[in-house]
Design a protein around this motif. Structure first.
Motif, PDB file in Angstrom:
ATOM      1  N   UNK A  25       7.660  42.785  59.939  1.00 23.31           N
ATOM      2  CA  UNK A  25       7.470  44.065  60.621  1.00 23.31           C
ATOM      3  C   UNK A  25       8.083  45.223  59.818  1.00 23.31           C
ATOM      4  N   UNK A  26       9.262  44.998  59.256  1.00 23.86           N
ATOM      5  CA  UNK A  26       9.926  46.047  58.479  1.00 23.86           C
ATOM      6  C   UNK A  26       9.132  46.395  57.225  1.00 23.86           C
ATOM      7  N   UNK A  27       8.635  45.373  56.544  1.00 22.44           N
ATOM      8  CA  UNK A  27       7.855  45.619  55.325  1.00 22.44           C
ATOM      9  C   UNK A  27       6.533  46.311  55.646  1.00 22.44           C
ATOM     10  N   UNK A  28       5.900  45.903  56.737  1.00 20.94           N
ATOM     11  CA  UNK A  28       4.654  46.564  57.139  1.00 20.94           C
ATOM     12  C   UNK A  28       4.897  48.026  57.459  1.00 20.94           C
ATOM     13  N   UNK A  59      22.963  43.791  61.167  1.00 24.66           N
ATOM     14  CA  UNK A  59      23.096  42.329  61.130  1.00 24.66           C
ATOM     15  C   UNK A  59      21.909  41.669  60.437  1.00 24.66           C
ATOM     16  N   UNK A  60      20.730  42.270  60.574  1.00 17.62           N
ATOM     17  CA  UNK A  60      19.514  41.776  59.932  1.00 17.62           C
ATOM     18  C   UNK A  60      18.470  42.883  60.022  1.00 17.62           C
ATOM     19  N   UNK A  61      17.211  42.544  59.778  1.00 16.55           N
ATOM     20  CA  UNK A  61      16.149  43.551  59.776  1.00 16.55           C
ATOM     21  C   UNK A  61      15.274  43.474  61.028  1.00 16.55           C
ATOM     22  N   UNK A  62      15.794  42.884  62.095  1.00 13.87           N
ATOM     23  CA  UNK A  62      14.969  42.620  63.272  1.00 13.87           C
ATOM     24  C   UNK A  62      14.635  43.866  64.090  1.00 13.87           C
ATOM     25  N   UNK A  63      15.452  44.920  63.994  1.00 15.35           N
ATOM     26  CA  UNK A  63      15.195  46.156  64.744  1.00 15.35           C
ATOM     27  C   UNK A  63      14.401  47.108  63.848  1.00 15.35           C
ATOM     28  N   UNK A  64      13.068  46.985  63.889  1.00 15.05           N
ATOM     29  CA  UNK A  64      12.216  47.747  62.971  1.00 15.05           C
ATOM     30  C   UNK A  64      12.435  49.246  63.103  1.00 15.05           C
ATOM     31  N   UNK A  93       4.256  44.336  49.580  1.00 14.69           N
ATOM     32  CA  UNK A  93       5.119  45.013  48.626  1.00 14.69           C
ATOM     33  C   UNK A  93       4.340  45.393  47.377  1.00 14.69           C
ATOM     34  N   UNK A  94       4.752  46.473  46.745  1.00 16.97           N
ATOM     35  CA  UNK A  94       4.130  46.934  45.498  1.00 16.97           C
ATOM     36  C   UNK A  94       4.887  46.284  44.344  1.00 16.97           C
ATOM     37  N   UNK A  95       4.570  45.029  44.054  1.00 13.20           N
ATOM     38  CA  UNK A  95       5.369  44.236  43.127  1.00 13.20           C
ATOM     39  C   UNK A  95       5.358  44.731  41.678  1.00 13.20           C
ATOM     40  N   UNK A  96       4.283  45.329  41.158  1.00 11.53           N
ATOM     41  CA  UNK A  96       4.344  45.819  39.777  1.00 11.53           C
ATOM     42  C   UNK A  96       5.429  46.871  39.540  1.00 11.53           C
ATOM     43  N   UNK A 137       5.763  56.842  50.437  1.00 12.43           N
ATOM     44  CA  UNK A 137       6.778  55.846  50.103  1.00 12.43           C
ATOM     45  C   UNK A 137       6.219  54.818  49.127  1.00 12.43           C
ATOM     46  N   UNK A 138       7.063  54.365  48.212  1.00 15.53           N
ATOM     47  CA  UNK A 138       6.783  53.204  47.374  1.00 15.53           C
ATOM     48  C   UNK A 138       7.769  52.124  47.803  1.00 15.53           C
ATOM     49  N   UNK A 139       7.259  50.985  48.230  1.00 15.87           N
ATOM     50  CA  UNK A 139       8.104  49.907  48.745  1.00 15.87           C
ATOM     51  C   UNK A 139       7.947  48.692  47.847  1.00 15.87           C
ATOM     52  N   UNK A 140       9.033  48.313  47.156  1.00 14.03           N
ATOM     53  CA  UNK A 140       8.959  47.223  46.194  1.00 14.03           C
ATOM     54  C   UNK A 140      10.242  46.399  46.265  1.00 14.03           C
ATOM     55  N   UNK A 141      10.574  45.698  45.183  1.00 13.71           N
ATOM     56  CA  UNK A 141      11.742  44.820  45.180  1.00 13.71           C
ATOM     57  C   UNK A 141      12.672  45.156  44.029  1.00 13.71           C
TER      58      UNK A 141
END
Length: 230
Positions: free
Chosen positions: A95-98, A212-217, A132-135, A106-110
């Motif tokens: 959900x967070x990544x979506x 604590x984690x990424x559960x709260x989008x 994710x925009x892996x390149x 935004x550019x969302x990658x790693x």
């Protein structure tokens, strides 16, 4: 609003259930001819440092990087199904990544210590690679030290996606090394206590925003938006 969001992978987006250390052990064995005496020490470091440390600890010559990267990629590919069976995407990650990928500008990658091939293995095991925009990402082959990966990702975002040089960057990660990489490069940091570091550890390292984690989008997106430029 424009923003570069760079997500760590292990213990931030996924739980690898020990498969990661098995990949390092297999790569070491393929190159040395025997199993390592001790497991790899990861702790948010890059693959370059992790593998070099394994050989140095056993007083063996360090192979050339091309050989190491090839062995790592082969070991990772061979364990895709094992990772899928034992591991999992962490709570709220899809959900967070979506949500991040849907944000205009935004550019969302790693930003990860893993080599690119194994980053893709780990993400594809749980259907995260397409979000994710892996390149644009920065990987363990790109530099030895994690803070240096930030400049790599920024340059790729500028070159491949036309992102202006002054667009803010924010890292999302679970270790003190993620916090250090952000603070030393003028980036924002959203720390998540989904790995071995407690919220107190991450706060002490300098992270102002710790979840604590990424559960709260909604909360994740709100924190990320706070770093975005106009």
């Amino acid at each position: 609003m424009e923003l570069i969001v760079l997500w760590d992978i292990d213990h931030t987006l996924i739980e690898n259930a020990g498969v990661s250390k098995e990949i390092y052990a297999a790569a070491f064995s393929a190159l040395s001819g025997h199993e390592p005496m001790e497991p790899a020490r990861t702790e948010g470091r890059t693959d370059r440092l992790i593998m070099r440390d394994m050989f140095v600890r056993e007083e063996l010559p360090v192979p050339d990087w091309h050989s190491i990267e090839t062995a790592l990629a082969q070991a990772g590919e061979a364990r895709l199904e094992e990772l899928r069976r034992r591991g999992a995407a962490l709570p709220g990650v899809h959900e967070a990544l979506k949500a991040a990928s849907a944000q205009s500008g935004w550019v969302s990658s790693v930003l990860t210590g893993n080599i690119a091939a194994n980053a893709r293995v780990k993400l594809s095991a749980f259907g995260l690679d397409s979000l994710l925009d892996l390149p644009v990402g920065a990987y363990g082959a790109d530099a030895e030290l994690r803070p240096h990966l930030v400049a790599v990702a920024r340059e790729r975002a500028q070159r491949l996606r036309g992102v202006p040089a002054d667009v803010p960057t924010v890292l999302v990660g679970d270790t003190s090394r993620d916090v250090e990489a952000a603070l030393t490069t003028g980036s924002g940091i959203l720390a998540v206590a989904s790995g071995i570091h407690s919220p107190e550890d991450l706060t002490a390292a300098g992270a102002a925003d710790v979840l604590p984690d990424l559960s709260d989008t909604k909360r994740v997106l709100g924190i990320l938006e706070s770093f975005a430029g106009p």
